[in-house]
Scaffold this motif. Structure first.
Motif, short mmCIF file in Angstrom:
data_model
loop_
_atom_site.label_atom_id
_atom_site.label_comp_id
_atom_site.label_asym_id
_atom_site.label_seq_id
_atom_site.Cartn_x
_atom_site.Cartn_y
_atom_site.Cartn_z
N TYR A 1 -4.51 3.11 3.20
CA TYR A 1 -3.20 3.11 2.54
C TYR A 1 -2.60 4.51 2.59
CZ TYR A 1 -5.07 5.50 -1.61
OH TYR A 1 -5.61 6.42 -2.47
N ALA A 2 -1.33 4.57 2.25
CA ALA A 2 -0.63 5.86 2.14
C ALA A 2 -0.09 5.99 0.72
CB ALA A 2 0.52 5.94 3.15
N LYS A 3 -0.21 7.19 0.16
CA LYS A 3 0.25 7.43 -1.20
C LYS A 3 1.43 8.38 -1.15
CE LYS A 3 -1.67 8.25 -5.80
NZ LYS A 3 -2.92 8.54 -6.53
N GLY A 4 2.56 7.94 -1.69
CA GLY A 4 3.77 8.74 -1.67
C GLY A 4 3.76 9.83 -2.73
N SER A 5 4.78 10.69 -2.68
CA SER A 5 4.88 11.79 -3.64
C SER A 5 5.09 11.28 -5.06
CB SER A 5 6.05 12.70 -3.25
OG SER A 5 7.28 11.97 -3.21
N ASP A 6 5.59 10.04 -5.20
CA ASP A 6 5.80 9.44 -6.51
C ASP A 6 4.56 8.69 -7.01
OD1 ASP A 6 5.82 7.36 -4.71
OD2 ASP A 6 7.66 6.43 -5.49
N GLY A 7 3.49 8.72 -6.21
CA GLY A 7 2.26 8.04 -6.61
C GLY A 7 2.16 6.61 -6.14
N GLN B 1 -3.75 -0.58 -16.39
CA GLN B 1 -2.56 -1.39 -16.14
C GLN B 1 -1.87 -0.95 -14.86
OE1 GLN B 1 0.24 -1.59 -19.38
NE2 GLN B 1 1.66 -2.90 -18.26
N GLU B 2 -1.79 0.36 -14.65
CA GLU B 2 -1.11 0.86 -13.45
C GLU B 2 -1.81 0.38 -12.19
OE1 GLU B 2 -0.42 3.06 -9.98
OE2 GLU B 2 -2.28 3.38 -11.10
N LEU B 3 -3.14 0.42 -12.17
CA LEU B 3 -3.86 0.01 -10.97
C LEU B 3 -3.79 -1.51 -10.78
CD1 LEU B 3 -5.44 1.45 -8.73
CD2 LEU B 3 -7.53 0.71 -9.86
N LEU B 4 -3.87 -2.24 -11.88
CA LEU B 4 -3.73 -3.69 -11.79
C LEU B 4 -2.38 -4.07 -11.20
CD1 LEU B 4 -5.23 -4.64 -15.25
CD2 LEU B 4 -6.16 -5.39 -13.06
N GLU B 5 -1.34 -3.44 -11.69
CA GLU B 5 0.01 -3.77 -11.22
C GLU B 5 0.27 -3.26 -9.81
OE1 GLU B 5 2.85 -2.42 -14.07
OE2 GLU B 5 2.48 -4.10 -15.44
N SER B 6 -0.50 -2.28 -9.36
CA SER B 6 -0.27 -1.71 -8.03
C SER B 6 -0.55 -2.69 -6.91
CB SER B 6 -1.11 -0.45 -7.85
OG SER B 6 -2.49 -0.75 -7.64
N ARG C 1 1.55 3.51 -3.82
CA ARG C 1 0.63 3.28 -2.72
C ARG C 1 1.18 2.19 -1.81
NH1 ARG C 1 -1.66 2.90 -7.54
NH2 ARG C 1 -3.09 4.49 -8.30
N THR C 2 1.02 2.37 -0.51
CA THR C 2 1.45 1.38 0.47
C THR C 2 0.29 1.06 1.39
OG1 THR C 2 3.71 2.26 0.42
CG2 THR C 2 3.12 0.81 2.27
N LEU C 3 -0.12 -0.19 1.39
CA LEU C 3 -1.22 -0.60 2.24
C LEU C 3 -0.79 -0.53 3.70
CD1 LEU C 3 -4.10 -1.62 1.57
CD2 LEU C 3 -3.23 -3.96 1.82
N ASN C 4 -1.69 -0.11 4.57
CA ASN C 4 -1.37 -0.06 5.99
C ASN C 4 -0.89 -1.43 6.48
OD1 ASN C 4 -2.32 2.51 5.79
ND2 ASN C 4 -3.99 2.28 7.28
N ASP C 5 0.03 -1.45 7.41
CA ASP C 5 0.63 -2.70 7.88
C ASP C 5 -0.39 -3.68 8.44
OD1 ASP C 5 3.12 -1.82 7.14
OD2 ASP C 5 3.69 -1.13 9.15
N ASP C 6 -1.48 -3.17 9.01
CA ASP C 6 -2.45 -4.05 9.65
C ASP C 6 -3.57 -4.48 8.70
OD1 ASP C 6 -3.60 -1.55 9.46
OD2 ASP C 6 -4.63 -1.67 11.40
#
Length: 557
Positions: free
Chosen positions: A415-421, A461-466, A423-428
């Motif tokens: 995944y990639a983590k942005g400056s705002d925290g 909660q933050e990780l669950l919602e992520s 997270r975006t899972l890799n496309d594949d």
């Protein structure tokens, strides 16, 4: 690699008594606790240098754990068929490279997990770490001395202690204590209640019936089913339930129960704490349980609910997908699966989860925020790496960094983590509703999002919602806003003899209640026969069962 070495499971021990002393259902009101220990204070047991090999000197809450020299821990591994364990998983590689931790695994298939875990513990062949263990399951092993009294070592677990305090979980942790005043399991903990299950509806059929708002109560839900049935004559039944072939209406009664001041389905317990009297009552013969069954029977009797309450999940799913039913029990993880099945069937159906209705006892959720946790063997305290083991467990399962690693993997790899925290899972790479068509899966191909390393599905909660879609996040927040978590009931700390006595009664009472539950719901047995049913359950030891629990409760003061 060292983490590929395995031990064979030993199958030569008998199961000890069933854990019964931690009934945690409540009808509300004061729990009767006297404040006492917060649950995060240990007994001051000091670990000496001889047992501190690999331990960090400056380990604290928020500190990244890395053993000062390589340590190999024995791990009883629950092998899930949906993501069979692989020796070259990224999770193992990074634990070794980045944290100096490897494992000697004993791999046990999910289908055999509880039985073989018990056999290994009983035969003295347990691993140091035994995850995927629910609170209460540890009690059967305490008297044999196989488990570490983890409450004696909490000074070495700063992340765990901090979250217990920050999230106000002291009362629930206190309920883990056994008759000796210690507790023997590190539970999975959640910042918010676990809400996943409700009823999925065919919203097109709902709107055809003129229904645009979710029912406020289960009684209103039944009225809505009748409207849907009338407006859609092609339906066999407006509601045809799933997750009912092993435990009758397991998911449905589990969700409904707290709104009736009872426990049902998957969450059924023989004991229910009545706050008004300050005592436990027998759940399966209570007026509240009768009202719960009366409600569901009314749906079957009127023809809006399918009487096939022992059907398989596939049968229930097919009825919903084909348009023969308009509602089915579901959860937040199944939303994508249903929509995929609908698309594969070349159907055009709009689906959504209902917010969970309330009932005569209010709009409630079950009290506990504890979930699947882990046990540590008593023999671990004799190992040179004992202190390092505790530090690793505290980091992996309770630190923000550890649970993020267990859920998402490694920044830049999965995944990639942005400056705002964010997270975006890799496309594949896919996970549930995130990238559902991706060629790789976060658990299957990398070993992350795996209950062995991630207790309580993420904890914060933050990780669950992520890892939630916007739809699921919105639904979850709506449920939490509308619901009130029931107060935590005091645990009845049964001694060894009481545990053995109640263990003999527990299974036969549950079996009898479940059989009667099915009969009452379907109408095979009339609810007018309730008094005779109560007498039958009394004859199986219901009064003795709750009297034993109340005696223990009184002993605790």
């Amino acid at each position: 690699m060292r983490n590929t070495r395995k031990r064979a499971a030993v199958a030569a021990a008998s199961l000890t008594t069933l854990a019964l002393g931690l009934a945690a259902c409540s009808s509300g009101g004061d729990t009767g606790e006297d404040g006492g220990d917060t649950g995060t204070q240990g007994a001051g047991v000091t670990i000496d240098a001889e047992h501190s090999v690999g331990a960090m000197e400056d380990f604290a809450a928020g500190t990244t754990f890395k053993a000062t020299e390589p340590i190999d821990l024995s791990l009883m591994y629950r092998d899930h068929p949906n993501y069979p364990v692989k020796d070259d998983w990224s999770v193992f590689q990074h634990l070794e490279a980045d944290h100096n931790v490897t494992f000697t695994r004993t791999d046990i298939p999910l289908a055999d997990w509880d039985q073989k875990k018990a056999l290994l513990i009983g035969s003295g062949e347990s691993s140091e770490l035994m995850p995927v263990t629910y609170p209460g399951q540890e009690t059967q092993f305490v008297s044999g001395g196989a488990l570490l009294p983890v409450s004696d070592y909490l000074e070495y677990m700063p992340n765990y202690s901090k979250k217990i305090e920050d999230w106000g979980l002291q009362e629930e942790i206190e309920n883990l204590r056994q008759d000796d005043g210690k507790y023997y399991i590190l539970p999975g903990i959640r910042e918010i209640p676990d809400v996943q299950y409700s009823v999925m509806i065919n919203d097109d059929m709902w709107k055809k019936a003129g229904i645009t708002e979710d029912p406020a109560t289960w009684e209103e839900f039944g009225e809505d089913l009748k409207k849907v049935q009338e407006a859609n004559p092609g339906l066999d039944h407006a509601f045809s339930d799933r997750w009912t072939d092993v435990t009758i209406t397991g998911a449905l009664l589990n969700v409904m129960g707290p709104n009736f001041a009872a426990a049902g389905g998957w969450g059924y317990n023989n004991a229910w704490y009545d706050a008004d009297s300050g005592k436990y009552v027998f759940n399966g013969t209570s007026d509240a349980y009768r009202e719960l069954l009366t409600t569901v029977h009314g749906w079957v009797d009127s023809g809006v609910m399918d009487p096939e309450i022992t059907q398989s999940d596939d049968q229930a799913r097919q009825k919903f997908v084909s348009g023969k039913s308009a509602a089915v029990s579901s959860n937040t993880q199944e939303i994508t699966a249903y929509r995929t099945a609908i698309a594969d069937a070349d159907k055009d159906i709009t689906t959504r989860l209902l917010t969970i209705p309330g009932g005569p006892a209010g709009s409630n959720l079950a009290a506990s925020r504890l979930s699947s946790g882990l046990m540590i063997s008593a023999d671990a305290a004799e190992q040179p790496h004992f202190k390092a083991l505790l530090q690793y467990v505290d980091w992996q399962y309770y630190s923000d960094e550890g649970i993020e690693f267990a859920q998402w993997g490694v920044d830049g790899e999965t995944y990639a983590k942005g400056s705002d925290g964010a997270r975006t899972l890799n496309d594949d790479i896919g996970w549930n509703a995130i990238n559902p068509d991706a060629p790789k899966m976060l658990n299957t191909d990398f070993g992350y999002s795996n209950g062995v390393f991630l207790l309580a599905n993420g904890s914060s909660q933050e990780l669950l919602e992520s890892v939630m879609s916007d739809e699921v996040k919105e639904w979850t927040r709506a449920v939490l806003d509308a619901k009130e978590a029931l107060p935590v009931a005091p645990a009845a700390r049964l001694n060894e003899m009481e545990l053995e006595q109640n263990a003999l009664l527990d299974t036969q009472l549950k079996d009898a209640v479940q059989a009667a539950t099915a009969a009452f719901i379907t109408g095979q047995r009339s609810l007018d026969d309730w008094d005779a049913y109560v007498a039958e359950i009394e004859g199986l030891g219901a009064t003795q069962f709750v009297d034993t629990m109340n005696t223990a409760l009184e002993r605790q003061g």
